[in-house]
Write a protein that holds these residues in place. Structure first.
Motif, PDB file in Angstrom:
ATOM      1  N   ILE A   1      22.455  -4.107 -16.048  1.00 24.95           N
ATOM      2  CA  ILE A   1      22.173  -4.248 -17.483  1.00 24.95           C
ATOM      3  C   ILE A   1      23.096  -5.280 -18.128  1.00 24.95           C
ATOM      4  N   LYS A   2      24.361  -5.332 -17.712  1.00 21.44           N
ATOM      5  CA  LYS A   2      25.293  -6.290 -18.317  1.00 21.44           C
ATOM      6  C   LYS A   2      24.858  -7.736 -18.056  1.00 21.44           C
ATOM      7  N   CYS A   3      24.209  -7.983 -16.929  1.00 25.70           N
ATOM      8  CA  CYS A   3      23.716  -9.335 -16.640  1.00 25.70           C
ATOM      9  C   CYS A   3      22.543  -9.691 -17.548  1.00 25.70           C
ATOM     10  N   ILE A   4      21.675  -8.727 -17.788  1.00 25.12           N
ATOM     11  CA  ILE A   4      20.554  -8.965 -18.695  1.00 25.12           C
ATOM     12  C   ILE A   4      21.078  -9.211 -20.108  1.00 25.12           C
ATOM     13  N   ALA A   5      22.019  -8.389 -20.547  1.00 22.92           N
ATOM     14  CA  ALA A   5      22.599  -8.545 -21.885  1.00 22.92           C
ATOM     15  C   ALA A   5      23.272  -9.904 -22.020  1.00 22.92           C
ATOM     16  N   SER A   6      24.021 -10.307 -21.001  1.00 25.77           N
ATOM     17  CA  SER A   6      24.696 -11.598 -21.019  1.00 25.77           C
ATOM     18  C   SER A   6      23.686 -12.737 -21.095  1.00 25.77           C
TER      19      SER A   6
END
Length: 69
Positions: free
Chosen positions: A54-59
């Protein structure tokens, strides 16, 4: 997709008058250098390889083009 692939969708979206305002993220199981190159050439801003945190998508949603994997 039955009539066109994601690369073609990205190209067509980029051709629209507001196409540069849209953030396009390729989410795929393919992650070789050639796959990433094709995504960038088609107009995707990011190329993420499954499984994606999820952090990669958010980034990816926050930053312009970058090499998030």
């Amino acid at each position: 997709m039955p009539n066109m692939d994601g690369f073609e969708v990205a190209r067509r979206l980029r051709e629209l008058p507001t196409g540069q305002e849209v953030k396009l993220i390729a989410l795929t199981g393919w992650g070789q250098a050639e796959d990433r190159r094709r995504s960038m050439e088609a107009g995707f801003d990011h190329h993420l390889v499954k499984p994606v945190e999820i952090k990669c998508i958010a980034s990816s949603l926050v930053y312009s083009r970058c090499n998030v994997t």
